[in-house]
Design an enzyme around this catalytic site. Structure first.
Site, short mmCIF file in Angstrom:
data_model
loop_
_atom_site.label_atom_id
_atom_site.label_comp_id
_atom_site.label_asym_id
_atom_site.label_seq_id
_atom_site.Cartn_x
_atom_site.Cartn_y
_atom_site.Cartn_z
N THR A 36 -8.30 55.01 76.50
CA THR A 36 -9.26 54.62 77.53
C THR A 36 -10.38 53.73 76.98
O THR A 36 -10.73 52.72 77.63
CB THR A 36 -9.83 55.87 78.22
OG1 THR A 36 -8.75 56.61 78.80
CG2 THR A 36 -10.84 55.51 79.30
N GLU A 44 -14.92 45.11 79.63
CA GLU A 44 -16.22 44.57 79.23
C GLU A 44 -16.09 43.12 78.78
O GLU A 44 -16.93 42.27 79.10
CB GLU A 44 -16.84 45.41 78.12
CG GLU A 44 -17.35 46.75 78.59
CD GLU A 44 -18.32 47.39 77.62
OE1 GLU A 44 -19.16 46.65 77.04
OE2 GLU A 44 -18.26 48.61 77.46
N HIS A 70 -9.20 55.61 84.56
CA HIS A 70 -7.98 55.18 83.86
C HIS A 70 -6.84 55.92 84.55
O HIS A 70 -6.70 57.13 84.38
CB HIS A 70 -8.08 55.54 82.38
CG HIS A 70 -7.05 54.88 81.52
ND1 HIS A 70 -7.12 54.95 80.15
CD2 HIS A 70 -5.95 54.15 81.81
CE1 HIS A 70 -6.09 54.29 79.63
NE2 HIS A 70 -5.36 53.80 80.63
#
Length: 137
Positions: A36, A44, A70
């Protein structure tokens, strides 16, 4: 900072390698699937790519919040593509809708926030913090 347009989009791709798997990145008892934190890294980077052209010299955009799910596992060998879209601009605070897909399905999504900062000011803050530290680090 140059104006950041709503709807600005960015993308980041990652070929999933053994070092990106939860079983190697975090704990060997975990399954051999994309970790994850690595999915979040891709999201990001997509957000940063969406606004990179709006940053002035001496500026950066640092992550300040992540709220993602996720939802599907990805094995090594697949390519993950993360996408980000600017949904809100409040001064230097930017909000993005983020998603990630592997070669067969969506694997995650949510929101991400970044703040545009002055790198010189940050370095001054870090120097002051090091000076206050008992170890000087």
């Amino acid at each position: 900072m140059k104006p950041v347009p709503l709807g600005a989009k960015g993308r980041f791709t990652l070929d999933v390698k053994p070092q990106h798997l939860a079983s190697q990145f975090k704990d060997p008892t975990l399954p051999p699937v994309l970790a994850t934190p690595v999915m979040i890294l891709a999201m990001e980077n997509a957000a940063l790519n969406a606004i990179r052209s709006c940053l002035e010299p001496g500026e950066a955009a640092v992550g300040t919040a992540v709220d993602v799910r996720h939802i599907a596992a990805t094995p090594a060998g697949q390519r993950v593509t993360a996408e980000a879209e600017v949904t809100s601009v409040d001064g230097r605070r930017l909000v993005f809708a983020v998603t990630a897909h592997d070669e067969t399905e969506e694997i995650g999504g949510g929101t991400h926030q970044r703040m545009v900062i002055d790198l010189g000011r940050l370095e001054q803050h870090l120097e002051a913090k090091r000076a206050r530290s008992p170890t000087g680090r």
